[in-house]
Design a protein around this motif. Sequence first.
Motif, PDB file in Angstrom:
ATOM      1  N   GLY A  71       0.803  -1.140   0.180  1.00 32.19           N
ATOM      2  CA  GLY A  71       0.047   0.029  -0.034  1.00 32.19           C
ATOM      3  C   GLY A  71       1.112   1.316  -0.002  1.00 32.19           C
ATOM      4  N   ILE A  72       0.520   2.188  -0.438  1.00 27.91           N
ATOM      5  CA  ILE A  72       0.792   3.562  -0.479  1.00 27.91           C
ATOM      6  C   ILE A  72      -0.144   4.505  -0.081  1.00 27.91           C
ATOM      7  CG2 ILE A  72       1.882   5.489  -2.001  1.00 27.91           C
ATOM      8  CD1 ILE A  72       2.965   3.217  -3.931  1.00 27.91           C
ATOM      9  N   GLU A  73       0.126   5.305   0.990  1.00 32.17           N
ATOM     10  CA  GLU A  73      -0.734   6.346   1.572  1.00 32.17           C
ATOM     11  C   GLU A  73       0.249   7.849   1.232  1.00 32.17           C
ATOM     12  OE1 GLU A  73      -3.104   5.766   5.063  1.00 32.17           O
ATOM     13  OE2 GLU A  73      -1.554   7.376   5.943  1.00 32.17           O
ATOM     14  N   VAL A  74      -0.585   8.800   0.811  1.00 31.24           N
ATOM     15  CA  VAL A  74       0.066  10.007   0.480  1.00 31.24           C
ATOM     16  C   VAL A  74      -0.802  11.057   1.476  1.00 31.24           C
ATOM     17  CG1 VAL A  74       0.422  12.093  -0.891  1.00 31.24           C
ATOM     18  CG2 VAL A  74       0.847   9.549  -1.754  1.00 31.24           C
ATOM     19  N   GLU A  75      -0.322  11.608   2.364  1.00 28.56           N
ATOM     20  CA  GLU A  75      -1.214  12.772   3.008  1.00 28.56           C
ATOM     21  C   GLU A  75      -0.869  14.010   2.337  1.00 28.56           C
ATOM     22  OE1 GLU A  75      -1.729  15.206   7.230  1.00 28.56           O
ATOM     23  OE2 GLU A  75      -0.377  13.287   7.148  1.00 28.56           O
ATOM     24  N   ILE A  76      -1.666  14.686   1.599  1.00 30.99           N
ATOM     25  CA  ILE A  76      -1.413  15.828   0.896  1.00 30.99           C
ATOM     26  C   ILE A  76      -1.091  17.070   1.122  1.00 30.99           C
ATOM     27  CG2 ILE A  76      -2.656  17.379  -0.897  1.00 30.99           C
ATOM     28  CD1 ILE A  76      -4.547  15.102  -1.469  1.00 30.99           C
ATOM     29  N   ALA A  77       0.269  17.585   0.875  1.00 31.89           N
ATOM     30  CA  ALA A  77       0.665  18.825   1.378  1.00 31.89           C
ATOM     31  C   ALA A  77       0.374  19.810   0.621  1.00 31.89           C
ATOM     32  CB  ALA A  77       2.057  18.690   1.669  1.00 31.89           C
ATOM     33  N   GLU A  78       0.574  19.494  -1.029  1.00 27.33           N
ATOM     34  CA  GLU A  78       0.250  20.538  -1.931  1.00 27.33           C
ATOM     35  C   GLU A  78      -0.456  20.038  -3.042  1.00 27.33           C
ATOM     36  OE1 GLU A  78       2.927  22.722  -5.327  1.00 27.33           O
ATOM     37  OE2 GLU A  78       4.035  22.179  -3.479  1.00 27.33           O
ATOM     38  N   ILE A  79      -1.657  20.720  -3.377  1.00 28.88           N
ATOM     39  CA  ILE A  79      -2.585  20.129  -4.435  1.00 28.88           C
ATOM     40  C   ILE A  79      -2.893  21.465  -5.426  1.00 28.88           C
ATOM     41  CG2 ILE A  79      -4.478  20.628  -2.948  1.00 28.88           C
ATOM     42  CD1 ILE A  79      -5.822  18.129  -4.428  1.00 28.88           C
ATOM     43  N   THR A  80      -2.289  21.208  -6.763  1.00 31.04           N
ATOM     44  CA  THR A  80      -2.346  22.288  -7.629  1.00 31.04           C
ATOM     45  C   THR A  80      -3.042  22.055  -8.738  1.00 31.04           C
ATOM     46  OG1 THR A  80      -0.093  22.846  -7.120  1.00 31.04           O
ATOM     47  CG2 THR A  80      -0.866  23.719  -9.280  1.00 31.04           C
ATOM     48  N   GLY A  81      -4.179  22.915  -9.160  1.00 28.31           N
ATOM     49  CA  GLY A  81      -5.239  22.643 -10.167  1.00 28.31           C
ATOM     50  C   GLY A  81      -4.956  23.512 -11.371  1.00 28.31           C
ATOM     51  N   LYS A  82      -4.879  23.022 -12.413  1.00 29.54           N
ATOM     52  CA  LYS A  82      -4.953  23.651 -13.788  1.00 29.54           C
ATOM     53  C   LYS A  82      -6.119  23.478 -14.694  1.00 29.54           C
ATOM     54  CE  LYS A  82      -1.943  25.269 -17.530  1.00 29.54           C
ATOM     55  NZ  LYS A  82      -0.532  24.969 -18.039  1.00 29.54           N
ATOM     56  N   TRP A  83      -6.931  24.437 -14.881  1.00 28.83           N
ATOM     57  CA  TRP A  83      -8.035  24.292 -15.731  1.00 28.83           C
ATOM     58  C   TRP A  83      -7.798  25.189 -17.166  1.00 28.83           C
ATOM     59  CZ3 TRP A  83      -8.659  21.384 -11.826  1.00 28.83           C
ATOM     60  CH2 TRP A  83      -9.557  20.667 -11.615  1.00 28.83           C
ATOM     61  N   LYS A  84      -7.434  24.496 -18.240  1.00 29.04           N
ATOM     62  CA  LYS A  84      -7.116  25.552 -19.357  1.00 29.04           C
ATOM     63  C   LYS A  84      -8.441  25.169 -20.145  1.00 29.04           C
ATOM     64  CE  LYS A  84      -3.796  26.139 -23.027  1.00 29.04           C
ATOM     65  NZ  LYS A  84      -4.713  26.072 -24.331  1.00 29.04           N
ATOM     66  N   VAL A  85      -9.334  26.186 -20.022  1.00 34.91           N
ATOM     67  CA  VAL A  85     -10.727  25.962 -20.664  1.00 34.91           C
ATOM     68  C   VAL A  85     -11.174  27.070 -21.327  1.00 34.91           C
ATOM     69  CG1 VAL A  85     -11.228  23.919 -19.157  1.00 34.91           C
ATOM     70  CG2 VAL A  85     -11.640  26.259 -18.391  1.00 34.91           C
ATOM     71  N   SER A  86     -10.182  27.711 -21.906  1.00 38.02           N
ATOM     72  CA  SER A  86     -10.892  28.582 -22.893  1.00 38.02           C
ATOM     73  C   SER A  86     -11.098  29.901 -22.052  1.00 38.02           C
ATOM     74  CB  SER A  86     -11.938  28.408 -23.891  1.00 38.02           C
ATOM     75  OG  SER A  86     -11.327  27.403 -24.701  1.00 38.02           O
ATOM     76  N   GLN A  87     -11.006  30.024 -20.900  1.00 40.80           N
ATOM     77  CA  GLN A  87     -11.401  31.095 -19.978  1.00 40.80           C
ATOM     78  C   GLN A  87     -10.482  32.428 -20.382  1.00 40.80           C
ATOM     79  OE1 GLN A  87      -9.554  28.617 -18.924  1.00 40.80           O
ATOM     80  NE2 GLN A  87      -9.305  28.664 -16.666  1.00 40.80           N
ATOM     81  N   ASN A  88      -9.444  32.167 -21.075  1.00 44.98           N
ATOM     82  CA  ASN A  88      -8.659  33.633 -21.496  1.00 44.98           C
ATOM     83  C   ASN A  88      -9.123  34.045 -22.808  1.00 44.98           C
ATOM     84  OD1 ASN A  88      -7.599  31.270 -22.859  1.00 44.98           O
ATOM     85  ND2 ASN A  88      -5.964  32.108 -23.325  1.00 44.98           N
ATOM     86  N   ARG A  89     -10.165  33.634 -23.480  1.00 42.48           N
ATOM     87  CA  ARG A  89     -10.769  33.872 -24.588  1.00 42.48           C
ATOM     88  C   ARG A  89     -11.871  34.954 -24.417  1.00 42.48           C
ATOM     89  NH1 ARG A  89      -7.357  33.795 -28.763  1.00 42.48           N
ATOM     90  NH2 ARG A  89      -9.322  34.173 -30.086  1.00 42.48           N
ATOM     91  N   PRO A  90     -12.146  35.907 -25.303  1.00 45.85           N
ATOM     92  CA  PRO A  90     -13.472  36.634 -25.221  1.00 45.85           C
ATOM     93  C   PRO A  90     -14.561  35.976 -25.044  1.00 45.85           C
ATOM     94  CG  PRO A  90     -11.920  37.434 -27.117  1.00 45.85           C
ATOM     95  CD  PRO A  90     -11.335  36.053 -26.762  1.00 45.85           C
ATOM     96  N   ALA A  91     -15.609  36.419 -24.484  1.00 47.33           N
ATOM     97  CA  ALA A  91     -17.070  35.490 -24.195  1.00 47.33           C
ATOM     98  C   ALA A  91     -17.419  35.002 -25.470  1.00 47.33           C
ATOM     99  CB  ALA A  91     -17.954  36.702 -23.630  1.00 47.33           C
ATOM    100  N   PRO A  92     -17.647  35.731 -26.840  1.00 39.65           N
ATOM    101  CA  PRO A  92     -17.983  35.069 -27.681  1.00 39.65           C
ATOM    102  C   PRO A  92     -17.240  34.021 -28.396  1.00 39.65           C
ATOM    103  CG  PRO A  92     -17.637  37.598 -28.340  1.00 39.65           C
ATOM    104  CD  PRO A  92     -17.059  37.167 -26.988  1.00 39.65           C
ATOM    105  N   LYS A 127     -17.776  33.871 -19.494  1.00 39.83           N
ATOM    106  CA  LYS A 127     -17.551  35.286 -19.121  1.00 39.83           C
ATOM    107  C   LYS A 127     -19.051  35.971 -19.383  1.00 39.83           C
ATOM    108  CE  LYS A 127     -12.751  36.344 -20.140  1.00 39.83           C
ATOM    109  NZ  LYS A 127     -12.323  35.052 -21.000  1.00 39.83           N
ATOM    110  N   PRO A 128     -19.463  37.086 -18.616  1.00 38.21           N
ATOM    111  CA  PRO A 128     -20.693  37.698 -18.961  1.00 38.21           C
ATOM    112  C   PRO A 128     -20.505  38.687 -20.456  1.00 38.21           C
ATOM    113  CG  PRO A 128     -19.700  38.684 -17.254  1.00 38.21           C
ATOM    114  CD  PRO A 128     -18.875  37.647 -17.363  1.00 38.21           C
ATOM    115  N   GLU A 129     -21.452  38.607 -21.112  1.00 35.29           N
ATOM    116  CA  GLU A 129     -21.381  39.497 -22.378  1.00 35.29           C
ATOM    117  C   GLU A 129     -22.158  40.734 -22.133  1.00 35.29           C
ATOM    118  OE1 GLU A 129     -21.222  37.567 -26.331  1.00 35.29           O
ATOM    119  OE2 GLU A 129     -22.068  35.774 -25.330  1.00 35.29           O
TER     120      GLU A 129
END
Length: 209
Positions: A161-182, A207-209
Motif C-alpha cells: 500500500g501507498i498512502e499520501v497525506e496531501i501537502a500541496e495540491i495544484t489545479g490547472k483548468w485550461k478551458v478557454s477562459q482566457n478567450r473573449p466571451a464570444p 464570461k458575461p457578455e
Amino acid sequence: MYLPPAFAEDRLEVKHGLIQAFPLGTLIVHGRSGLSADLVPFLLYGDEGGQGVLRAHVARANPVWQELEQGADFLVQFTGPEAYVSPNWYAAKQVDHKVVPTWNYAAVQVRGQATVQSDSAWLRRLLDDLTALHERELPAPWSTADAPPGFIDTLSKAIVGIEVEIAEITGKWKVSQNRPAPDQRTVAQGLQGRAPGMAALVTERFKPE
C-alpha cells in the motif's frame, strides 16, 4: 507545472472532484534508479488530513514502493477532460483570422508525504473501499466477500500500500477562459459533439457578455 493565473483552480472541492472522477493517477517518482512513471488507481479520503489523503496499492514486485520508502521525490498527476480546439471554432476568426489551434485540459498535481503500508488490515480496508466505490453503480455489484475464504488475504501478500497525506495540491483548468466571451461560446459549441466533458467545463467559466 506552468500555471498562468488565468488557468489556476484554487477551490479544493473542485480539485478533489477531478480526482474522484478520474482516479487513475500517474505516480511519477525520482528515485535512486532515476525517473519512473506508473499508472495507479487512487482513492481519495477527502475528510482526512488538511487537504485530504490518497491511498493506493502496487504490486510488491514493483520497485516504486521501495523508492518511496527511501524518501524519493514524487508527484501524482490526475488528468481530467481534454480536447483539441480548432481555430475554426473561434468567433474571432471571422474578424481577423488571428487565431491558432490549442488544447484544452484540466489537471491536478499532488505532492505530499508518502508512507508505505504492508499491514493486512490497512490493505483490506483499501481493497474493500476501492471495490465498493467502483462497483456501486453496477447492476450486481461485486464485493471482496464474494471471493473464496482467504483468497483476498493470499493475494494481498503480493501488493504493497501507498498512502499520501496531501501537502500541496495544484489545479490547472485550461478551458478557454482566457478567450473573449464570444469565443468561449463558439468553442463550447464546437466541443459539444466531440468532447462533451470539456464543453461543460468551458461553459462553467463563461464570461458575461
